[in-house]
Design a protein around this motif. Structure first.
Motif, mmCIF file in Angstrom:
data_model
loop_
_atom_site.group_PDB
_atom_site.id
_atom_site.type_symbol
_atom_site.label_atom_id
_atom_site.label_comp_id
_atom_site.label_asym_id
_atom_site.label_seq_id
_atom_site.Cartn_x
_atom_site.Cartn_y
_atom_site.Cartn_z
ATOM 1 N N LYS A 143 0.622 -1.148 0.077
ATOM 2 C CA LYS A 143 0.165 0.131 0.033
ATOM 3 C C LYS A 143 0.830 1.342 -0.004
ATOM 4 C CE LYS A 143 -3.695 2.329 2.688
ATOM 5 N NZ LYS A 143 -4.676 2.239 3.718
ATOM 6 N N ALA A 144 1.982 1.310 0.824
ATOM 7 C CA ALA A 144 2.846 2.413 0.916
ATOM 8 C C ALA A 144 3.671 2.354 -0.290
ATOM 9 C CB ALA A 144 3.699 2.447 1.948
ATOM 10 N N GLY A 145 3.795 1.411 -1.165
ATOM 11 C CA GLY A 145 4.595 1.340 -2.529
ATOM 12 C C GLY A 145 6.226 1.178 -2.072
ATOM 13 N N LEU A 146 6.461 0.521 -1.111
ATOM 14 C CA LEU A 146 7.863 0.513 -0.633
ATOM 15 C C LEU A 146 8.196 -0.758 -0.435
ATOM 16 C CD1 LEU A 146 7.868 3.115 2.344
ATOM 17 C CD2 LEU A 146 8.661 3.533 -0.069
ATOM 18 N N THR A 147 9.439 -1.198 -0.451
ATOM 19 C CA THR A 147 10.072 -2.476 -0.386
ATOM 20 C C THR A 147 11.122 -2.598 0.746
ATOM 21 O OG1 THR A 147 11.716 -2.072 -1.817
ATOM 22 C CG2 THR A 147 9.896 -3.119 -2.749
ATOM 23 N N ALA A 148 11.341 -3.838 1.383
ATOM 24 C CA ALA A 148 12.090 -3.918 2.248
ATOM 25 C C ALA A 148 13.595 -3.553 2.057
ATOM 26 C CB ALA A 148 11.904 -5.131 3.047
ATOM 27 N N PRO A 149 14.217 -2.627 2.854
ATOM 28 C CA PRO A 149 15.706 -2.318 2.541
ATOM 29 C C PRO A 149 16.599 -3.440 2.806
ATOM 30 C CG PRO A 149 14.949 -1.406 4.591
ATOM 31 C CD PRO A 149 13.881 -2.063 4.003
ATOM 32 N N ASP A 150 17.503 -3.477 2.111
ATOM 33 C CA ASP A 150 18.879 -4.319 2.580
ATOM 34 C C ASP A 150 20.283 -3.725 2.869
ATOM 35 O OD1 ASP A 150 19.707 -3.612 0.152
ATOM 36 O OD2 ASP A 150 19.625 -5.741 -0.741
ATOM 37 N N THR A 151 20.178 -2.585 2.980
ATOM 38 C CA THR A 151 21.353 -1.555 3.369
ATOM 39 C C THR A 151 21.031 -0.822 4.335
ATOM 40 O OG1 THR A 151 21.367 0.129 1.647
ATOM 41 C CG2 THR A 151 22.421 -2.157 0.933
ATOM 42 N N TRP A 152 22.119 -0.280 4.994
ATOM 43 C CA TRP A 152 21.737 0.657 6.077
ATOM 44 C C TRP A 152 21.293 2.122 5.527
ATOM 45 C CZ3 TRP A 152 20.691 1.716 10.867
ATOM 46 C CH2 TRP A 152 20.809 3.110 11.310
ATOM 47 N N LYS A 153 21.762 2.642 4.316
ATOM 48 C CA LYS A 153 21.522 3.909 3.733
ATOM 49 C C LYS A 153 19.945 3.577 3.347
ATOM 50 C CE LYS A 153 22.702 6.379 -0.400
ATOM 51 N NZ LYS A 153 23.539 6.669 -1.611
ATOM 52 N N ASP A 154 19.738 2.575 2.704
ATOM 53 C CA ASP A 154 18.285 2.270 2.259
ATOM 54 C C ASP A 154 17.230 2.226 3.425
ATOM 55 O OD1 ASP A 154 19.242 2.396 -0.436
ATOM 56 O OD2 ASP A 154 19.150 0.256 -0.771
ATOM 57 N N LEU A 155 17.716 1.717 4.419
ATOM 58 C CA LEU A 155 16.911 1.594 5.816
ATOM 59 C C LEU A 155 16.689 3.202 6.161
ATOM 60 C CD1 LEU A 155 15.769 0.068 8.004
ATOM 61 C CD2 LEU A 155 17.976 0.310 9.337
ATOM 62 N N LEU A 156 17.464 3.817 6.145
ATOM 63 C CA LEU A 156 17.063 5.500 6.694
ATOM 64 C C LEU A 156 16.036 6.026 5.704
ATOM 65 C CD1 LEU A 156 20.585 6.491 8.105
ATOM 66 C CD2 LEU A 156 18.603 5.355 9.190
ATOM 67 N N THR B 253 25.008 -2.255 7.685
ATOM 68 C CA THR B 253 25.843 -1.643 6.912
ATOM 69 C C THR B 253 25.414 -1.570 5.563
ATOM 70 O OG1 THR B 253 26.961 -3.692 6.069
ATOM 71 C CG2 THR B 253 27.443 -2.932 8.480
ATOM 72 N N ASP B 254 26.294 -0.859 4.495
ATOM 73 C CA ASP B 254 25.792 -0.846 3.000
ATOM 74 C C ASP B 254 26.317 -1.886 2.257
ATOM 75 O OD1 ASP B 254 24.292 1.541 3.381
ATOM 76 O OD2 ASP B 254 26.404 2.770 3.298
ATOM 77 N N ASP B 255 26.714 -3.128 3.068
ATOM 78 C CA ASP B 255 27.133 -4.508 2.291
ATOM 79 C C ASP B 255 26.355 -5.490 2.890
ATOM 80 O OD1 ASP B 255 28.216 -6.670 1.005
ATOM 81 O OD2 ASP B 255 30.309 -6.231 1.960
ATOM 82 N N PRO B 256 25.228 -5.672 1.834
ATOM 83 C CA PRO B 256 24.342 -6.984 2.260
ATOM 84 C C PRO B 256 24.637 -8.414 2.654
ATOM 85 C CG PRO B 256 23.407 -5.334 0.469
ATOM 86 C CD PRO B 256 24.817 -5.350 0.586
ATOM 87 N N SER B 257 25.837 -8.361 1.940
ATOM 88 C CA SER B 257 26.810 -9.710 2.153
ATOM 89 C C SER B 257 27.254 -10.055 3.571
ATOM 90 C CB SER B 257 27.788 -9.929 1.133
ATOM 91 O OG SER B 257 28.687 -8.979 1.090
ATOM 92 N N LYS B 258 27.343 -8.945 4.322
ATOM 93 C CA LYS B 258 28.023 -8.936 5.745
ATOM 94 C C LYS B 258 26.951 -8.817 6.526
ATOM 95 C CE LYS B 258 32.415 -6.667 4.355
ATOM 96 N NZ LYS B 258 33.483 -5.779 4.683
#
Length: 423
Positions: free
Chosen positions: A161-174, A300-305
């Motif tokens: 409904k919000a048109g958003l997707t779950a973030p996988d980096t810190w930058k995208d989380l904020l 962090t901004d590295d999803p692999s970590k």
């Protein structure tokens, strides 16, 4: 962790709570029979799931009756030690793994309150990670039936409904938090009025921030070679507060309890909640048509970590002075059987502690299962701390920070002092 198990799970985390915790501060009881040699007494924090396990156990053991009580983790932990010391404790009781709270395995086994369960057929089958927190001085005392993880649990309908997707980096989380706030639906519900809840965001961030760089952090702490105050714990706590300042949570987390935070996430008033996987079953109770998915909370901004806190949840132990030891042992063996284990984790939305039970995990836990399988998890932080004081200081200190009565520096220094005080 002081977690509670259904409603809880309680987290209990957390912790208890723990998960932790792992009930929601309420108390319930059921009396399936009255005294006698064929009557078992049980004290549990697994409200919402112990009921089905008891029914299955009684059905498998005709003539046996179980008298049980359920209560919230905070209340339970205050009571059980008093009952054990006064000789009024039940035959079987909920016990948390490790050493993180007053009803944890190490804490209750050390003074001799628990029966050694090393001779049970399931004890040798526990994975090493489970054994380390189910044992005390090499002996197994806790029947750990499930494992849990902490992360961001999203309301899929609210996300859409919000048109958003779950973030996988810190930058995208904020960025996600800012966008959600702008749409009038904060990203995450936070029920910090219940102090055990305060630890969950912190643990989710510490998993990556601390252990992503140093898997041996706990060993260094135990050897006196590390501290909370001079470690990435400071960075994780800063990120927690950054999330709060960015608007990732609803207004007034300290005025919101665990029950109310569930309602916010279940009904789409927030896009999700940072909790243990046990909350999913509770959200479904409040919104049967909803779809909820647990994802890692990026730090962090590295999803692999990215790592997820995942560990043994609360289990069951036998009173060393049980009035009906034979039935008590039958019950913990049933809890650790495929039937008992699958019944528990199925109701709680968790994963079984032993392999080959035939359990089909809920799709909402796909990412958690993947992280566990690929060894991208770390234990709940408090499970290997030397005493429960460290966690209690952390919980009250986090509430103090949110109320402006404490600071991150003060909190971590106090945790260090309690850690160094030993057991």
């Amino acid at each position: 962790m002081k977690t509670r198990t259904l409603p809880v799970m309680i987290a209990a985390v957390t912790s208890t709570a723990v998960l932790a915790a792992c009930s929601g501060g309420t108390e319930a009881s059921s009396d399936s029979g009255s005294g006698g040699s064929r009557t078992l007494t049980v004290a549990s924090v697994d409200q919402g799931s112990i009921e089905d396990v008891v029914k299955a156990f009684e059905k498998a053991n005709p003539g046996v009756k179980v008298r049980y009580t359920t209560s919230g983790a905070d209340q339970y932990q205050q009571q059980i030690r008093t009952q054990l010391s006064s000789g009024t404790a039940p035959d079987v009781m909920s016990v948390w793994p490790g050493n993180g709270n007053p009803a944890a395995t190490y804490v209750l086994a050390e003074p001799g309150y628990l029966r050694d369960l090393s001779d049970r057929p399931w004890a040798a089958k526990l994975p090493d990670a489970m054994k380390s927190v189910a044992q005390y001085e090499g002996k197994t005392y806790t029947a750990v039936f499930g494992q849990n993880g902490i992360g961001a649990v999203y309301n899929e309908q609210a996300l859409k409904k919000a048109g958003l997707t779950a973030p996988d980096t810190w930058k995208d989380l904020l960025a996600f938090c800012r966008a959600a706030k702008a749409k009038g639906t904060p990203a995450f519900a936070l029920g910090n009025q219940d102090n055990w809840v305060t630890q969950l965001v912190q643990y989710a961030l510490v998993a990556t921030t601390v252990y992503g760089e140093d898997r041996d952090f706990d060993k260094k702490m135990q050897a006196g070679e590390g501290t909370f105050a001079k470690s990435p714990w400071t960075a994780a706590l800063d990120k927690y507060l950054t999330m709060e300042k960015t608007g990732c949570f609803q207004k007034n987390p300290l005025g919101t309890n665990y029950e109310a935070s569930q309602q916010l996430a279940a009904t789409g008033k927030t896009l999700g909640i940072v909790q243990g996987n046990w909350v999913i079953a509770l959200l479904k109770q409040k919104n049967p048509k909803g779809t909820f998915t647990l994802k890692a909370l990026p730090a962090t901004d590295d999803p692999s970590k990215t790592l997820i806190p995942a560990a043994a949840g609360a289990g069951y132990a036998v009173n060393a002075k049980a009035k009906n030891e034979e039935l008590a042992l039958q019950f913990v063996d049933f809890v650790m059987s495929a039937k008992g284990m699958n019944t528990f984790v199925g109701k709680q939305g968790g994963l079984p502690s032993l392999p080959d039970t035939g359990f089909a995990a809920d799709p909402s836990l796909a990412e958690l299962s993947e992280f566990i399988t690929s060894d991208r998890t770390v234990p709940f932080m408090d499970q290997l701390w030397p005493n429960p004081k460290v966690q209690q200081t952390m919980l009250s200190g986090l509430q103090g920070i949110f109320s402006g009565q404490s600071t991150p520096e003060k909190l971590l220094d106090e945790m260090d002092a309690d850690y160094k005080s030993g057991s």
